[in-house]
Write an enzyme that holds these catalytic residues in place. Structure first.
Site, PDB file in Angstrom:
ATOM      1  N   ASP A   4      -7.025 100.648 -16.312  1.00  0.00           N
ATOM      2  CA  ASP A   4      -7.688 100.668 -15.001  1.00  0.00           C
ATOM      3  C   ASP A   4      -7.959 102.116 -14.574  1.00  0.00           C
ATOM      4  OD1 ASP A   4      -4.995 100.504 -12.537  1.00  0.00           O
ATOM      5  OD2 ASP A   4      -4.942 101.217 -14.610  1.00  0.00           O
ATOM      6  N   HIS A 235       2.822 108.659 -16.297  1.00  0.00           N
ATOM      7  CA  HIS A 235       2.952 107.208 -16.486  1.00  0.00           C
ATOM      8  C   HIS A 235       2.229 106.722 -17.759  1.00  0.00           C
ATOM      9  CE1 HIS A 235       4.799 106.981 -12.581  1.00  0.00           C
ATOM     10  NE2 HIS A 235       3.711 107.403 -11.957  1.00  0.00           N
TER      11      HIS A 235
HETATM   12  O1  RIB Z   1       2.596 102.915 -11.407  1.00  0.00           O
HETATM   13  C1  RIB Z   1       1.759 103.701 -12.210  1.00  0.00           C
HETATM   14  C2  RIB Z   1       0.643 102.892 -12.793  1.00  0.00           C
HETATM   15  O2  RIB Z   1      -0.227 102.435 -11.745  1.00  0.00           O
HETATM   16  C3  RIB Z   1      -0.269 103.726 -13.733  1.00  0.00           C
HETATM   17  O3  RIB Z   1      -0.789 102.878 -14.724  1.00  0.00           O
HETATM   18  C4  RIB Z   1      -1.372 104.182 -12.824  1.00  0.00           C
HETATM   19  O4  RIB Z   1      -2.596 104.389 -13.540  1.00  0.00           O
HETATM   20  C5  RIB Z   1      -1.515 103.000 -11.903  1.00  0.00           C
HETATM   21  O5  RIB Z   1      -2.365 102.063 -12.546  1.00  0.00           O
HETATM   22 CA    CA Z   2      -3.199 102.756 -15.116  1.00  0.00          CA
END
Ligand code: RIB
Ligand code: CA
Length: 303
Positions: A4, A235
């Protein structure tokens, strides 16, 4: 790779493109850091920046399984999902297909070969494994950035954003029976890319490093304002790093369930370390990362 994009998604995609250990066959897109039209356009842009406009982009779910989509990603990723850099429109077009069916075709067409790397809400994977449950036995492995085991949430006090955005889909994915590895906030918070680290990337002065620096300014400010830290937690690139070099991580198999629907706990990922619920382990939970080695690997690949 189901994504995303999203600033950290972009950094993970470019890391994968620069890593010979992985071959990104396609990007499937999902709502999350923006609406699915936005994340699809961003996926096209990111691949073009990385010189891989040939990789197919396949649009996926526009909303979670059980409720409406209410976008909140913009406070961290910018209104355009790429740090308000408002880059020119992508040249390419997405494939005229849908993510869930595409995932089924790819996995069933190459038994034992495809890794599903999901770094957004898990709606497309839930739909795919509901369409064709056999993908659970034909996929090589499923690796997700999502959840928070024995760790605070971010989208809520108890839940991480990707799981919180579609808890019902996550519950389907966690219990589908496939080899599942989870990189939750408990491990992604162990790695921080500081302002100085991002500045170091910039010295390479390539289209990729200039793009990463441009899209991460807004993201850095969002973290400074919200969490009071210099830099951002890594992340999605942590999940890509697991596919590139799993020896960077320690992990443990354990039974994990997902809370669905509860007013306060919706999206919480609950690990049963002492097997008190008497269920067999279903998730390989990453618990530790060698952050220094990971950051050095990221820098060497991207620069
Ligand atoms: O919590 C972090 C996640 O949420 C990552 O994938 C960031 O891109 C959002 O989608
Ligand atoms: Ca993401």
């Amino acid at each position: 790779m189901d994504t995303d994009p999203g600033v950290d998604d972009a950094m993970a995609i470019l890391f994968g493109l620069r890593s010979p250990e992985v071959q990104i066959e396609a990007l499937t897109t999902v709502f999350g850091n923006g609406g699915v039209a936005r994340t699809t356009e961003n996926a096209l842009k990111i691949l073009e920046v990385g010189g891989r406009g040939d990789i197919p982009v396949v649009p996926g779910a526009a909303k979670p399984l059980l409720h409406a989509y209410h976008g909140k990603g913009s406070t961290v990723h910018g209104a355009d999902g790429l740090g308000n850099t408002n880059l020119p429109a992508a040249k390419g077009q997405p494939l005229n297909a849908r993510a869930a069916e595409y995932i089924v075709q790819q996995v069933m067409g190459a038994p034992g070969e495809i890794t599903l790397l999901a770094v957004g809400p898990l709606t497309n994977l839930a739909l795919a494994v509901s369409l064709e449950p056999a993908i659970a036995h034909n996929v090589k492995q499923v690796v997700i950035m999502g959840g928070a085991v024995d760790h605070r949430g971010n989208a809520s006090p108890l839940a991480e954003a990707n799981i919180h955005n579609d808890a019902a889909a996550a519950k389907i994915v966690f219990h589908a029976g496939w080899p599942l590895t989870m990189l939750g906030l408990n491990v992604t918070h162990q790695t921080v890319m500081t302002t100085a680290y991002v500045e170091q990337l910039k010295t390479a002065d390539t289209p990729v490093t200039n793009f990463i620096c441009a899209i991460s300014q807004f993201y850095l400010n969002a973290y400074r304002t919200r969490d009071g830290i210099d830099g951002f937690f890594v992340h999605d690139s942590s999940a890509m790093a697991y596919v590139v070099d799993p020896t960077l991580f320690q992990s443990q198999k354990v039974y994990v369930d997902v809370q669905v629907g509860d007013a306060r706990a919706n999206g919480q990922t609950m690990a049963d370390w002492r097997n008190q619920w008497g269920q067999p382990p279903n998730v390989n939970v990453c618990t530790k990362v060698d952050a220094d080695r990971f950051l050095k690997l990221y820098q060497s690949r991207i620069m």
